[in-house]
Design a protein around this motif. Structure first.
Motif, short mmCIF file in Angstrom:
data_model
loop_
_atom_site.label_atom_id
_atom_site.label_comp_id
_atom_site.label_asym_id
_atom_site.label_seq_id
_atom_site.Cartn_x
_atom_site.Cartn_y
_atom_site.Cartn_z
N THR A 1 -17.93 21.32 12.53
CA THR A 1 -17.26 20.73 12.19
C THR A 1 -16.51 19.60 13.71
OG1 THR A 1 -15.75 22.68 11.77
CG2 THR A 1 -14.23 20.38 12.43
N PRO A 2 -16.47 18.58 13.57
CA PRO A 2 -16.33 17.55 15.24
C PRO A 2 -15.22 17.33 15.47
CG PRO A 2 -17.15 16.05 12.80
CD PRO A 2 -16.15 17.47 12.42
N THR A 3 -15.25 17.56 16.76
CA THR A 3 -14.68 17.03 17.45
C THR A 3 -14.07 16.63 18.10
OG1 THR A 3 -16.15 17.56 19.64
CG2 THR A 3 -15.24 19.86 18.95
N VAL A 4 -14.38 15.24 18.08
CA VAL A 4 -14.10 14.10 18.81
C VAL A 4 -13.95 12.81 17.10
CG1 VAL A 4 -15.00 13.82 20.59
CG2 VAL A 4 -16.39 13.10 19.20
N HIS A 5 -13.25 11.52 17.81
CA HIS A 5 -13.60 10.91 16.22
C HIS A 5 -14.87 10.30 15.22
CE1 HIS A 5 -15.29 8.83 20.02
NE2 HIS A 5 -15.97 7.85 18.78
N GLU A 6 -14.53 10.78 13.90
CA GLU A 6 -15.61 11.15 12.50
C GLU A 6 -14.88 10.76 11.56
OE1 GLU A 6 -18.09 11.14 11.56
OE2 GLU A 6 -19.69 12.41 12.99
N ALA B 1 0.82 5.89 18.43
CA ALA B 1 0.30 7.17 18.11
C ALA B 1 -0.77 6.27 16.51
CB ALA B 1 1.33 7.78 17.56
N ILE B 2 -1.83 6.03 17.03
CA ILE B 2 -2.52 5.57 15.43
C ILE B 2 -3.53 6.93 15.30
CG2 ILE B 2 -3.99 4.24 14.08
CD1 ILE B 2 -1.54 2.11 15.10
N ASP B 3 -3.53 7.52 14.38
CA ASP B 3 -4.53 8.49 13.84
C ASP B 3 -5.63 8.39 13.89
OD1 ASP B 3 -2.75 10.66 14.52
OD2 ASP B 3 -1.26 10.06 13.07
N ALA B 4 -5.23 6.90 12.36
CA ALA B 4 -7.04 6.87 12.03
C ALA B 4 -7.02 5.16 11.34
CB ALA B 4 -7.26 7.47 10.88
N TYR B 5 -8.16 5.16 11.12
CA TYR B 5 -8.47 3.39 10.73
C TYR B 5 -8.31 3.13 9.16
CZ TYR B 5 -6.74 2.04 15.57
OH TYR B 5 -5.83 2.15 16.54
N VAL B 6 -8.50 2.67 8.20
CA VAL B 6 -8.86 2.66 7.13
C VAL B 6 -9.36 1.34 6.86
CG1 VAL B 6 -8.29 2.94 4.80
CG2 VAL B 6 -6.69 4.31 6.26
N LEU C 1 -11.49 1.80 19.28
CA LEU C 1 -9.85 1.34 18.49
C LEU C 1 -8.98 2.80 18.41
CD1 LEU C 1 -11.35 0.11 14.57
CD2 LEU C 1 -10.00 -1.03 16.53
N CYS C 2 -9.42 3.58 18.80
CA CYS C 2 -8.78 4.58 19.01
C CYS C 2 -7.96 4.33 20.37
CB CYS C 2 -9.37 6.70 18.88
SG CYS C 2 -10.42 6.32 17.17
#
Ligand SMILES: *[C@@H]1O[C@H](CO)[C@@H](O)[C@H](O)[C@H]1NC(C)=O
Length: 490
Positions: A89-94, A178-183, A170-171
């Motif tokens: 399982t990735p531990t960082v941004h993915e 508090a942006i969790d993700a980019y689409v 970006l992160c």
């Protein structure tokens, strides 16, 4: 019996009040002059079209260089998919995707495939980049991401090796918000998660059958894109349009205006933006509020109502005017103009006994152009900057639709005042007006396969990597999405 005959009288006070709140003009015919064309630099129609195309695969394939950055959320309980060649399982941004068909192709050409399925444990806060923003191509698709990540458009970084550094940046930029993700989108929607533990948990981690990606998995991925082709698009992403940022906003990014002069819309991009405008855009992102404005306006539906009212009717009118060899096509086109303007043709607005100008039609033009927006205009001072942009875009778009249609109708009224039929020269003029209007609006639902594709073919805009040739995505064609596949000849 319901007194329906009262409605026209009820309509009047609303219209009158709205008109009074506008800045005064010498007279109605000046403000609503059918000859006055929109400013060629105005972008209201571009904002209108991009906003009503958000999260939809078809229009964002056609106009691949995105101009919008939109905050939103992914609701609790949403499944997200990540395919890989090992069980770690990735531990960082993915990367994850909203449909497993997309994740599956990341298992690689051969070998083992592990499918990690995550589920959101709280609403995830996201930023969405429109266009074909996941395609690593230096022609504009990644411009808006670059702006946010590096503070500049850097086309040479539209490559796979730059993907991780870009997401890391970006992160970092989005952390204060508090942006969790980019689409992003390429065929299907992907969610670039800043964390694989915060806000998501593992639903399952499964070893899938070892299979080649070509041809079945690849075509399954292409096929899944059609599920999100048109409105409402990918519904697992909930956008907050009240805080949308658009690079078509001429107040936000005036440095982009000059570059668009004389360009085809498919050439528009954010490359060329100056430092000052870049800083303003980044600042807008840094100041994004955490919840939508309290206006209560459903912008997405407002826009769709306008689209629904005109899209099919204009298409039918255009094809009626194309079939001018048919005997009664002029008469039929005139009836279509009448039906287009049904709610706005006032009994009191009739041509004068003589003369050829169309000033007398100004009241119909005004009612047509203002009906959808006059109340929202009255609350303008309470709206966010993004909502004011949306309001202006709806106003400019409906105004030009109404100007064109009322102009054609008024000319028809004048001819019918003096003779029993409509001339061929008038229908030719209508045809060129309707063609011009539809070209200006640029709505992608008019770009489709004719004749319509027959099952099991589906209409497709061929783009990289699907198509071997003709990759530019402007000409749709019928493509088999199921076996036997046919990839030659695109
Ligand atoms: C459109 O923009 C260009 C470039 O900024 C400018 O030179 C031109 O005068 C503008 N045209 C109008 C009609 O405003």
């Amino acid at each position: 019996m319901y007194p329906i005959f009262w409605f026209p009288f009820l309509l009047f006070p609303v219209i009158t009040n709205a008109a009074q709140s506008q800045k005064p003009f010498a007279n109605l015919a000046d403000e609503w002059n059918i000859e006055t064309q929109p400013n060629p630099n105005s972008t209201g129609h571009l904002v209108f079209d991009t906003v009503s195309s958000l999260l939809q695969h078809w229009p964002n394939t056609r106009y691949h260089s995105g101009h919008a950055i939109v905050p939103g959320t992914i609701p609790t309980g949403t499944l997200l998919y990540h395919g890989r060649q090992n069980p770690h399982t990735p531990t960082v941004h993915e990367w994850v995707s909203t449909d497993p068909e997309f994740a599956r192709i990341f298992c690689g050409e051969h070998g083992p495939c592990w499918m990690l399925t995550l589920v959101t444990t709280r609403p995830l806060r996201v930023l969405y980049f429109d266009g074909s923003s996941a395609a690593k191509w230096s022609d504009g698709r990644m411009d808006t991401q670059d702006l946010l990540a590096w503070g500049a458009v850097l086309p040479e970084r539209a490559t796979i090796p730059w993907e991780y550094p870009r997401l890391e940046r970006l992160c970092d930029v989005g952390a204060t918000q508090a942006i969790d993700a980019y689409v992003r989108m390429q065929f299907n929607f992907e969610v670039m998660l800043c964390s694989f533990t915060d806000g998501v948990q593992t639903a399952s981690l499964s070893r899938l059958e070892d299979e080649e990606i070509e041809p079945h998995h690849m075509h399954s991925y292409f096929h899944s894109s059609t599920w999100h082709d048109s409105y409402p698009g990918e519904t697992r992403i909930h956008l907050d349009l009240t805080h949308l940022i658009s690079l078509y906003d001429v107040a936000l990014a005036p440095s982009l205006i000059a570059g668009r002069v004389g360009q085809d819309r498919r050439e528009h991009r954010v490359l060329g933006i100056d430092k000052r405008d870049t800083d303003t855009v980044v600042q807008r992102v840094r100041e994004l509020p955490f919840s939508p404005s309290a206006s209560g306006i459903d912008w997405s539906t407002q826009f769709q109502v306008i689209r629904d009212r005109y899209a099919k009717r204009l298409e039918v009118l255009q094809s009626t005017l194309t079939a001018t060899d048919e005997e009664d096509s002029a008469q039929r086109a005139f009836h279509q103009l009448q039906m287009l303007l049904m709610p706005y043709r006032l009994r009191s607005t009739v041509p004068p006994p003589a003369g050829w100008n169309t000033d007398w039609a100004a009241p119909v033009y005004r009612v047509c152009a203002q009906t959808h927006t006059s109340f929202i205009e009255s609350m303008k001072t309470t709206l966010t900057a993004s909502e004011q942009l949306l309001l202006t875009s709806a106003q400019e778009t409906t105004r030009e639709i109404c100007r064109t249609v009322v102009g054609c109708w008024a000319e028809g009224m004048l001819e019918l005042r003096d003779s029993a039929t409509i001339s061929g020269s008038l229908t030719l003029k209508w045809k060129s007006e309707v063609d011009r209007l539809m070209g200006w609006l640029g709505w992608s639902l008019w770009v489709t396969c004719r004749p319509a594709c027959e099952f099991p073919e589906s209409c497709y805009l061929p783009v990289v990597p699907f198509s071997k040739e003709g990759w530019n995505g402007s000409v749709p064609r019928c493509v088999r999405l199921f076996e036997p596949y046919f990839l030659g000849g695109y």
